[in-house]
Design a protein around this motif. Structure first.
Motif, PDB file in Angstrom:
ATOM      1  N   ASN A  92       7.617   5.509  10.586  1.00 17.11           N
ATOM      2  CA  ASN A  92       7.876   4.076  10.659  1.00 17.11           C
ATOM      3  C   ASN A  92       9.385   3.868  10.555  1.00 17.11           C
ATOM      4  O   ASN A  92      10.011   4.363   9.614  1.00 17.11           O
ATOM      5  CB  ASN A  92       7.144   3.383   9.492  1.00 17.11           C
ATOM      6  CG  ASN A  92       7.252   1.888   9.566  1.00 17.11           C
ATOM      7  OD1 ASN A  92       8.341   1.339   9.777  1.00 17.11           O
ATOM      8  ND2 ASN A  92       6.126   1.214   9.412  1.00 17.11           N
TER       9      ASN A  92
ATOM     10  N   THR B   8      -4.128  -5.981  19.711  1.00 17.33           N
ATOM     11  CA  THR B   8      -2.775  -5.769  19.197  1.00 17.33           C
ATOM     12  C   THR B   8      -1.766  -6.249  20.233  1.00 17.33           C
ATOM     13  O   THR B   8      -2.151  -6.638  21.346  1.00 17.33           O
ATOM     14  CB  THR B   8      -2.533  -4.279  18.857  1.00 17.33           C
ATOM     15  OG1 THR B   8      -1.325  -4.155  18.126  1.00 17.33           O
ATOM     16  CG2 THR B   8      -2.457  -3.398  20.100  1.00 17.33           C
TER      17      THR B   8
ATOM     18  N   HIS C  44      10.946  12.319   8.727  1.00 15.13           N
ATOM     19  CA  HIS C  44       9.611  12.187   9.310  1.00 15.13           C
ATOM     20  C   HIS C  44       9.551  10.862  10.067  1.00 15.13           C
ATOM     21  O   HIS C  44      10.049   9.840   9.587  1.00 15.13           O
ATOM     22  CB  HIS C  44       8.568  12.220   8.195  1.00 15.13           C
ATOM     23  CG  HIS C  44       7.176  11.990   8.681  1.00 15.13           C
ATOM     24  ND1 HIS C  44       6.687  12.584   9.816  1.00 15.13           N
ATOM     25  CD2 HIS C  44       6.168  11.215   8.192  1.00 15.13           C
ATOM     26  CE1 HIS C  44       5.430  12.199  10.000  1.00 15.13           C
ATOM     27  NE2 HIS C  44       5.097  11.362   9.029  1.00 15.13           N
TER      28      HIS C  44
ATOM     29  N   ASN D  74       4.053   8.676  15.512  1.00 12.83           N
ATOM     30  CA  ASN D  74       3.974   9.608  14.384  1.00 12.83           C
ATOM     31  C   ASN D  74       3.194  10.845  14.834  1.00 12.83           C
ATOM     32  O   ASN D  74       1.990  10.768  15.037  1.00 12.83           O
ATOM     33  CB  ASN D  74       3.272   8.905  13.214  1.00 12.83           C
ATOM     34  CG  ASN D  74       3.163   9.784  11.984  1.00 12.83           C
ATOM     35  OD1 ASN D  74       3.413  10.995  12.039  1.00 12.83           O
ATOM     36  ND2 ASN D  74       2.776   9.190  10.878  1.00 12.83           N
TER      37      ASN D  74
HETATM   38  O1  UT7 Z   1       2.846   9.768   8.264  1.00 10.63           O
HETATM   39  C1  UT7 Z   1       2.110   9.588   7.105  1.00 10.63           C
HETATM   40  C2  UT7 Z   1       2.623   8.462   6.326  1.00 10.63           C
HETATM   41  N1  UT7 Z   1       2.266   7.205   6.939  1.00 10.63           N
HETATM   42  C3  UT7 Z   1       3.087   6.192   6.827  1.00 10.63           C
HETATM   43  O2  UT7 Z   1       4.147   6.351   6.297  1.00 10.63           O
HETATM   44  C4  UT7 Z   1       2.622   4.845   7.297  1.00 10.63           C
HETATM   45  C5  UT7 Z   1       3.065   3.803   6.293  1.00 10.63           C
HETATM   46  N2  UT7 Z   1       2.638   2.457   6.584  1.00 10.63           N
HETATM   47  C6  UT7 Z   1       3.129   1.751   7.615  1.00 10.63           C
HETATM   48  O3  UT7 Z   1       3.878   2.243   8.424  1.00 10.63           O
HETATM   49  C7  UT7 Z   1       2.770   0.286   7.703  1.00 10.63           C
HETATM   50  O4  UT7 Z   1       2.118  -0.100   6.516  1.00 10.63           O
HETATM   51  C8  UT7 Z   1       1.866  -0.049   8.920  1.00 10.63           C
HETATM   52  C9  UT7 Z   1       2.683   0.003  10.172  1.00 10.63           C
HETATM   53  C10 UT7 Z   1       0.706   0.906   8.975  1.00 10.63           C
HETATM   54  C11 UT7 Z   1       1.328  -1.485   8.765  1.00 10.63           C
HETATM   55  O5  UT7 Z   1       2.389  -2.409   8.616  1.00 10.63           O
HETATM   56  P1  UT7 Z   1       2.315  -3.516   7.454  1.00 10.63           P
HETATM   57  O6  UT7 Z   1       3.512  -4.353   7.624  1.00 10.63           O
HETATM   58  O7  UT7 Z   1       2.173  -2.785   6.154  1.00 10.63           O
HETATM   59  O8  UT7 Z   1       1.019  -4.339   7.840  1.00 10.63           O
HETATM   60  P2  UT7 Z   1      -0.324  -4.528   7.028  1.00 10.63           P
HETATM   61  O9  UT7 Z   1      -1.121  -3.262   6.978  1.00 10.63           O
HETATM   62  O10 UT7 Z   1      -0.031  -5.198   5.721  1.00 10.63           O
HETATM   63  O11 UT7 Z   1      -1.096  -5.553   7.962  1.00 10.63           O
HETATM   64  C12 UT7 Z   1      -0.568  -6.861   8.206  1.00 10.63           C
HETATM   65  C13 UT7 Z   1      -1.473  -7.585   9.171  1.00 10.63           C
HETATM   66  C14 UT7 Z   1      -2.954  -7.559   8.777  1.00 10.63           C
HETATM   67  O12 UT7 Z   1      -3.494  -8.823   9.112  1.00 10.63           O
HETATM   68  P3  UT7 Z   1      -3.714  -9.949   7.972  1.00 10.63           P
HETATM   69  O13 UT7 Z   1      -4.637  -9.312   6.979  1.00 10.63           O
HETATM   70  O14 UT7 Z   1      -2.341 -10.211   7.421  1.00 10.63           O
HETATM   71  O15 UT7 Z   1      -4.289 -11.069   8.744  1.00 10.63           O
HETATM   72  C15 UT7 Z   1      -3.556  -6.527   9.696  1.00 10.63           C
HETATM   73  O16 UT7 Z   1      -4.917  -6.756   9.955  1.00 10.63           O
HETATM   74  O17 UT7 Z   1      -1.402  -6.961  10.466  1.00 10.63           O
HETATM   75  C16 UT7 Z   1      -2.748  -6.726  10.943  1.00 10.63           C
HETATM   76  N3  UT7 Z   1      -2.713  -5.539  11.810  1.00 10.63           N
HETATM   77  C17 UT7 Z   1      -2.426  -5.607  13.120  1.00 10.63           C
HETATM   78  N4  UT7 Z   1      -2.153  -6.639  13.939  1.00 10.63           N
HETATM   79  C18 UT7 Z   1      -1.895  -6.364  15.220  1.00 10.63           C
HETATM   80  C19 UT7 Z   1      -2.903  -4.241  11.464  1.00 10.63           C
HETATM   81  N5  UT7 Z   1      -2.758  -3.457  12.545  1.00 10.63           N
HETATM   82  C20 UT7 Z   1      -2.451  -4.285  13.577  1.00 10.63           C
HETATM   83  C21 UT7 Z   1      -2.191  -4.051  14.937  1.00 10.63           C
HETATM   84  N6  UT7 Z   1      -1.900  -5.119  15.725  1.00 10.63           N
HETATM   85  N7  UT7 Z   1      -2.165  -2.817  15.484  1.00 10.63           N
END
Ligand code: UT7
Length: 340
Positions: free
Chosen positions: A270, A47, A267, A297
Motif C-alpha cells: 500500500n 469498485t 514491501h 501486492n
Molecule cells: O501484504 C500484507 C499486508 N497487507 C497490508 O499491508 C494491507 C493493509 N491494509 C490496507 O492496505 C488497507 O486497509 C486497504 C487498502 C485494504 C483498505 O483501505 P482502508 O482505507 O483501510 O479501507 P477500509 O477497509 O476501512 O474500508 C473503507 C470502505 C468500506 O466501506 P464502508 O464500510 O466505509 O461503507 C469498505 O466496504 O471501503 C469499502 N471498500 C471498497 N470500496 C470500493 C473495501 N474495498 C473496496 C473496494 N472498492 N475494492
C-alpha cells in the motif's frame, strides 16, 4: 544517538580473522504477461479505479496464465538473476524460496526449481512467512554464507497470489498480483549484507489468513475455501507501527542512521504504508522504490521485484546502502540493511 558499531554481525569464529559476509552478485525478476487494470476490476466487483488508487496506490497488477505456476515464475526470475551474476544453475549450492503459494504441497517449489536450473544435490527448501517470505529467505541464506556452509546461494520470492483470491470479495481481490524476484548471494570479505532481522507474532493470525489447508481440511465452497481473509484497516495500523520499529532496530544494530540510507526498498502492499515508513526514515519519496502502482501486492515477490527493477533501471548503483523491509500474515516482519 545510537553507538556507531558498524557491521555487528560478523560470525563469532571470524572476529579478528577474515570476516565473511554475503553480497548480492545478481538480481532478476519476472512478471506474467497478462495485466489486469483497475478498469478490469470494475467489471468484476463493485469498485472504482478512484477507490483502489486513492486507498492503495495500485493501478494494475499481473496475473499468471492458466497453468503457469509459482515455480514457472521463480524459474524465469532465477535465470535472470543467474545471468546477472554470470553463473550457471550448477554453480548454486543453496536455494531458499519464499512463497505462500507453492506449486504443489510437496516437493517444495525450491526442489522443483533446483531440478529445472540444474543445481541437483544442493540444499533446497521453501520458507512460508507470507509477504515476508523473501526477506526471511534472504536472512537464512545470509547465515548459510556467513557460516561458510554455502558458497553461492539463490534466494527467491515467488507467488501466484491471484490463485487464492476470492474474486467476489472487493476488499481483497483488488490488492494482489503475481510475480517473482530472485538474487544470487556470494561470500565477500566486505558487506554486502550488514544485518537482517526477522520477527513474527502469531497472536495476529486472525487479521490476515487463509482458512483452509491439508490438515485443517478444505471446505465445500468455491475454490475449496482457499481465499485470503483480511481485516484491512487493522492490518494497516499494525503494519505502519511495526515497520517503524523494525527500521529503528535495524539501523541501531548496524550503528547507522537514516541519513546513511540511499534507497528504501519496501514491501509493496500500500503506497500509504510505504509513505509512512519513508517519513519515519526522513527519506523523500524519490529515494524510495515504488512498484505497487504496476505490480499490486505480490507478497514474497514484492521486494525482490522492486529491487531488480531499480537495479536494471540504473537507479540503484553498486556501493549504495539499501534498506529492505516487509510485513505480512502471521504477522511476520523482516528487514535487511545492505551495501549493494
Ligand atoms: O501484504 C500484507 C499486508 N497487507 C497490508 O499491508 C494491507 C493493509 N491494509 C490496507 O492496505 C488497507 O486497509 C486497504 C487498502 C485494504 C483498505 O483501505 P482502508 O482505507 O483501510 O479501507 P477500509 O477497509 O476501512 O474500508 C473503507 C470502505 C468500506 O466501506 P464502508 O464500510 O466505509 O461503507 C469498505 O466496504 O471501503 C469499502 N471498500 C471498497 N470500496 C470500493 C473495501 N474495498 C473496496 C473496494 N472498492 N475494492
Amino acid at each position: 544517538m545510537a553507538k556507531r558499531v558498524l557491521f555487528d554481525r560478523a560470525p563469532a569464529h571470524d572476529r579478528g580473522t577474515t570476516l565473511i559476509y554475503s553480497r548480492i552478485a545478481g538480481t532478476g525478476s519476472y512478471l506474467p504477461e497478462k495485466i489486469v487494470t483497475n478498469a478490469d476490476m470494475e467489471k468484476l466487483v463493485d469498485t472504482t479505479d478512484e477507490w483502489i488508487y486513492s486507498r492503495t496506490g495500485i493501478r494494475q497488477r499481473h496475473m499468471a496464465a492458466p497453468g503457469e505456476t509459482t515455480g514457472d515464475l521463480a524459474f524465469y526470475a532465477a535465470n535472470h538473476a543467474l545471468d546477472a551474476a554470470g553463473v550457471k544453475g550448477s554453480d548454486i549450492d543453496l536455494i531458499v524460496l519464499g512463497t505462500t503459494t507453492p506449486d504443489i504441497i510437496f516437493p517444495s517449489t525450491a526442489c522443483l526449481l533446483q531440478h529445472r536450473i540444474g543445481a541437483n544435490g544442493c540444499a533446497a527448501f521453501d520458507v512460508n512467512a507470507a509477504c515476508s517470505g523473501f526477506m526471511y529467505a534472504l536472512g537464512v541464506a545470509d547465515q548459510f554464507i556467513r557460516s561458510g556452509q554455502s558458497k553461492r546461494a539463490l534466494v527467491v520470492g515467488a507467488e501466484t497470489l491471484t490463485r487464492m483470491l476470492d474474486f467476489t470479495d472487493r476488499s481483497t481481490c483488488v490488492l494482489f498480483g503475481d510475480g517473482a524476484g530472485a538474487v544470487v548471494l556470494e561470500p565477500s570479505s566486505e558487506p554486502g549484507i550488514i544485518t537482517t532481522k526477522q520477527h513474527a507474532d502469531g497472536a495476529y493470525k486472525h487479521l490476515l489468513y487463509n482458512p483452509v489447508g491439508v490438515s485443517a481440511g478444505f471446505r465445500d465452497e468455491p475454490n475449496h475455501g482457499v481465499r485470503v481473509m483480511m481485516s484491512g484497516s487493522d492490518v494497516f495500523k499494525v503494519a505502519v507501527k511495526t515497520l517503524d520499529r523494525i527500521v529503528e532496530e535495524t539501523l541501531e544494530a548496524a550503528g547507522m542512521h537514516e541519513s546513511d540510507i540511499d534507497w528504501l526498498i519496501p514491501h509493496q502492499a500500500n503506497l500509504r504504508i510505504i509513505e509512512a515508513t519513508a517519513k519515519r526514515l526522513k527519506l523523500s519519496m524519490d529515494r524510495v522504490i515504488v512498484t505497487v502502482d504496476r505490480h499490486g501486492n505480490t507478497s514474497s515477490g514484492s521486494v525482490p521485484l522492486a529491487l531488480d527493477e531499480a537495479v536494471r533501471s540504473g537507479k540503484i548503483q553498486r556501493g549504495q546502502t539499501l534498506l529492505l523491509e516487509a510485513f505480512g500474515g502471521g504477522f511476520t516482519w523482516s528487514s535487511a540493511l545492505l551495501k549493494y
